[in-house]
Enzyme design. Structure first.
Site, mmCIF file in Angstrom:
data_model
loop_
_atom_site.group_PDB
_atom_site.id
_atom_site.type_symbol
_atom_site.label_atom_id
_atom_site.label_comp_id
_atom_site.label_asym_id
_atom_site.label_seq_id
_atom_site.Cartn_x
_atom_site.Cartn_y
_atom_site.Cartn_z
ATOM 1 N N HIS A 513 4.266 73.396 -22.669
ATOM 2 C CA HIS A 513 5.556 72.774 -22.993
ATOM 3 C C HIS A 513 6.535 73.822 -23.205
ATOM 4 O O HIS A 513 7.726 73.696 -22.881
ATOM 5 C CB HIS A 513 5.170 71.998 -24.478
ATOM 6 C CG HIS A 513 6.349 71.566 -25.173
ATOM 7 N ND1 HIS A 513 6.636 70.184 -25.088
ATOM 8 C CD2 HIS A 513 7.282 72.112 -25.931
ATOM 9 C CE1 HIS A 513 7.549 69.760 -25.802
ATOM 10 N NE2 HIS A 513 8.232 70.893 -26.143
ATOM 11 N N GLU A 514 6.186 75.067 -24.299
ATOM 12 C CA GLU A 514 7.380 75.826 -24.324
ATOM 13 C C GLU A 514 7.582 76.620 -23.267
ATOM 14 O O GLU A 514 8.938 77.064 -23.069
ATOM 15 C CB GLU A 514 6.546 76.778 -25.623
ATOM 16 C CG GLU A 514 6.141 76.317 -26.699
ATOM 17 C CD GLU A 514 7.479 75.564 -27.655
ATOM 18 O OE1 GLU A 514 8.416 75.686 -27.397
ATOM 19 O OE2 GLU A 514 6.948 74.588 -28.419
ATOM 20 N N HIS A 517 10.526 74.765 -21.582
ATOM 21 C CA HIS A 517 11.688 74.795 -22.258
ATOM 22 C C HIS A 517 12.500 75.647 -21.305
ATOM 23 O O HIS A 517 13.803 75.742 -21.556
ATOM 24 C CB HIS A 517 11.516 75.057 -23.426
ATOM 25 C CG HIS A 517 11.346 73.865 -24.333
ATOM 26 N ND1 HIS A 517 12.096 72.941 -24.170
ATOM 27 C CD2 HIS A 517 10.500 73.454 -25.198
ATOM 28 C CE1 HIS A 517 11.902 71.798 -25.131
ATOM 29 N NE2 HIS A 517 10.647 72.263 -25.804
ATOM 30 N N GLU A 574 13.007 67.964 -24.587
ATOM 31 C CA GLU A 574 11.595 67.698 -25.083
ATOM 32 C C GLU A 574 10.533 66.988 -24.146
ATOM 33 O O GLU A 574 9.455 67.142 -23.971
ATOM 34 C CB GLU A 574 11.681 67.198 -26.462
ATOM 35 C CG GLU A 574 12.194 68.049 -27.479
ATOM 36 C CD GLU A 574 11.692 69.672 -27.800
ATOM 37 O OE1 GLU A 574 10.538 69.570 -27.413
ATOM 38 O OE2 GLU A 574 12.491 70.299 -28.072
ATOM 39 N N ASP A 578 7.553 68.016 -22.405
ATOM 40 C CA ASP A 578 5.983 67.349 -22.603
ATOM 41 C C ASP A 578 5.391 67.071 -21.204
ATOM 42 O O ASP A 578 4.198 67.488 -21.218
ATOM 43 C CB ASP A 578 6.118 66.226 -23.257
ATOM 44 C CG ASP A 578 6.339 66.329 -24.931
ATOM 45 O OD1 ASP A 578 6.094 67.252 -25.441
ATOM 46 O OD2 ASP A 578 6.924 65.342 -25.506
#
Length: 674
Positions: A513-514, A517, A574, A578
């Site tokens: 997830h990070e 980003h 987000e 995800d």
């Protein structure tokens, strides 16, 4: 601010029971999946979130002092117990280690309720006298300069230059509101009107606690609302603030002064210790035009009321019980739905972490995060990064030119694991056992000055934006780094001895997830060095936007609470992260376990355990009032859709659970970005 807009909130997370055992152990073991937490009456292909979390939700109501509750909340509470032990030991220790004395004295002063009650409003006297002593509106700048961290008019800070990522520049940005967001002031629906009336009553109550009569307090509350509404009307929306291009306007000081000539900028910069500021980023020019208009319109007495309100509002949680309870009644009960105030020791642990986080963090890391945990986390991050490299190389829609730049950025990502390599120096901060409110003021001023001291200097790429005990993680596009504090790198989120499938489904997806980003609709606008620069070919940029819009459109159909739907534009980054995170974790898990014999355990195939591990990571309860607030200000979707929305786009999930084409968890037109 944008720099940490891509934080992954995980405080309402997982319920997996991790077990140290071999993959092939199919008997005589504790359960990998806690069957009581599932709801087997629900078809996983119809509602995977309820299937994975239904049993847990029934058994885990929200505690009265919480706005939400998940296993991450439990882990956060467990961390607080350890931090409490550390702080109580430090508070009881005599002269010795200066850092231990600092955190002990801060916590000890915070816990001294008798002294705080006896002090009443006297800690605010100097600030109130300064405000009451203003002789003209020219004095507003000096008073605002004396209130760092108290939301007086606007925010002044340092920031990395969006177009030169090696340098730190000065920045001014919108602020000055008492409610969580500008939308609370401008929406006309019945609930918003009701909340504004409750806010007015709260502001009036606080003025009464300062000693004003009821009629005077009511008039001043109306004044505060009028000024804040004017500032709100000039503020960016949350969706607008997701576009970094809208937040970058490098100007000379003269240009800023022309935007808001009614404010005495020379006095302000001088009194904040930055008289030499000549250029700066004005993040929201329209806000400063609105600020200037209201400065010209409102008289001196109105501004005194506004500044008195922001002084008491910022400090109410640290004052005597009357202020604490009034503050909680509105912001806790009315706005968030919380039933009870947290016990004092928890609040004092939070305040110590907020103001002395890296001092407290050193003691926490020593007790809770062994070196081998850091090494194991770094290894898992590398596996996820390798999965992303393979994914980028295989993208059919991206040109070789853009792929090369994407891989360059991926290879430049810095991985920060556990805690900083260099700890923050608090030697210039004075903390005393007999001055709790003074400690708060001095800590705020220390941090304000520490931030401003960066102006004109090279960027410190080793700095952290979260403290080590934090149960959370984030990506910073301006530095191009992913950050995983020690607080989250522990069971149940991270346990290298656990079943690989559930471990990758949970922590692996968080890492993915990070990392994603860096390539979502915000992060992709920054290059490998953190500069705001378009490194995409025009056609590839269009392809990305088309795919991201698919996700935005999908989530905009989901209901957040009552009649409020998710804002797909606000949550786009987000949601992209995800989906990308789950996909990368699955790829990394497959690669890690290639050639291994993976047995079914407790009736679940390895693939099913992976997805259940992911889903139970979002099992949580959230109060309706908080859901309503999050729908306005939170870039994350509700946890239910962070599960169902994601797996509905995953053919691997659908294959694992044998979902038919007509199932709810199968989208006819699947969204896929990375």
């Amino acid at each position: 601010m944008f720099r940490i807009a891509s934080v992954l909130v995980v405080l309402t997370s997982t319920f997996i029971i991790p077990v140290a055992q071999s993959q092939s152990a199919a008997s005589a073991h504790p359960p990998i999946i806690n069957l009581d937490n599932l709801d087997s009456s629900v078809d996983p292909c119809t509602d995977f979130y309820t299937y994975s979390c239904g049993g847990w939700l029934k058994k885990n109501p929200i505690p009265p002092d919480k706005t939400s509750w998940g296993l991450g909340s439990k882990l956060d509470d467990d961390n607080k117990l350890l931090l409490r032990q550390i702080l109580e030991e430090a508070a009881a220790a005599g002269p010795g280690d200066p850092l231990q004395k600092k955190i002990g004295d801060y916590y000890g002063a915070c816990m001294d309720e008798k002294a705080i009650e006896a002090a009443g409003i006297s800690p605010l006297k100097a600030g109130l006298d300064r405000i009451n002593g203003m002789r003209s509106k020219r004095d507003i700048a000096g008073v605002a300069a004396s209130m760092p961290g108290q939301s007086a008019l606007f925010d002044f800070q340092s920031d990395q230059d969006f177009k030169d990522s090696t340098q730190v520049i000065a920045e001014v940005d919108q602020d000055g509101l008492g409610l969580p967001d500008r939308d609370y002031y401008v929406k006309r629906d019945p609930k918003s009107v009701e909340l504004r009336q409750a806010y007015l009553a709260h502001v009036q109550k606080m003025f009464e606690l300062l000693g004003d009569s009821r009629s005077v307090a009511a008039t001043q509350a109306q004044t505060v609302m009028r000024i804040e509404t004017a500032l709100a009307n000039g503020s960016h929306t949350q969706v607008e603030r997701r576009d970094p291009k809208l937040l970058y306007h490098k100007m000379t000081r003269e240009q800023l002064e022309a935007l808001a000539p009614a404010f005495q900028w020379k006095d302000y910069f001088s009194q904040t210790g930055q008289p030499g500021v000549r250029t700066l980023n004005v993040a929201a020019p329209e806000f400063f035009k609105a600020m200037n208009a209201v400065l010209e319109k409102e008289d001196l007495e109105s501004w005194k009321a506004y500044l008195r309100w922001h002084l008491v509002n910022a400090n109410a949680p640290y004052l005597s019980a009357a202020f604490v309870n009034a503050d909680f009644d509105f912001f806790g009960k009315t706005l968030s739905g919380t039933q009870e105030l947290e016990p004092r020791w928890k609040r004092c642990v939070n305040y110590t972490d907020n103001h002395l986080g890296e001092a407290l963090g050193q003691a926490y890391v020593h007790r809770a995060f062994p070196p081998e945990a850091k090494q194991q986390a770094q290894a898992m991050v590398k596996e996820i990064e390798q999965a992303m490299e393979r994914d980028i190389e295989g993208l059919s829609w991206m040109s070789p030119e853009t792929k090369q730049k994407a891989l360059e950025k991926l290879h430049a990502v810095a991985n920060k694991i556990g805690y900083p390599d260099k700890w923050r120096d608090y030697s210039a901060l004075t903390i005393t056992r007999d001055d709790p409110m003074g400690n708060v003021f001095r800590a705020r001023t220390f941090e304000f000055n520490r931030q401003l001291a960066k102006i004109g200097k090279p960027v410190d790429r080793g700095e952290w934006g979260m403290t080590p005990p934090t149960v959370n993680a984030y990506y910073n596009p301006q530095v191009n780094d992913i950050n995983f504090p020690a607080g989250i790198l522990q069971p149940p989120f991270f346990d290298p001895a656990a079943d690989d499938a559930t471990n990758f489904g949970d922590m692996g997806a968080t890492i993915g997830h990070e990392l994603t980003h860096g390539f979502d609709d915000e992060g992709r606008q920054f290059d490998a060095q953190g500069n705001l620069r378009d490194w995409w070919t025009p056609e590839d940029g269009k392809q990305f936007e088309q795919r991201a819009s698919c996700i935005s459109d999908q989530y905009s159909q989901y209901v957040a609470v009552d009649d409020i739907k998710i804002n797909g534009q606000l949550t786009m980054g987000e949601n992209v992260a995800d989906l990308g995170g789950l996909m990368l974790a699955y790829m990394a898990w497959q690669n890690e376990t290639r050639g291994k014999k993976l047995d079914s355990i407790d009736g679940f195939t390895p693939e099913q355990r992976f997805f259940i591990g992911y889903a139970t990571g979002w099992c949580s309860q959230t109060r309706d009032e908080t859901k309503r607030m999050y729908a306005t200000i939170d870039p994350h979707s509700p946890d239910k859709y962070r599960t169902n929305g994601v797996v509905s786009n995953s053919p691997e999930f659908q294959q694992a659970f044998h979902c038919k084409a007509a199932s709810s968890m199968v989208r006819e037109n699947r969204c896929r970005v990375w």
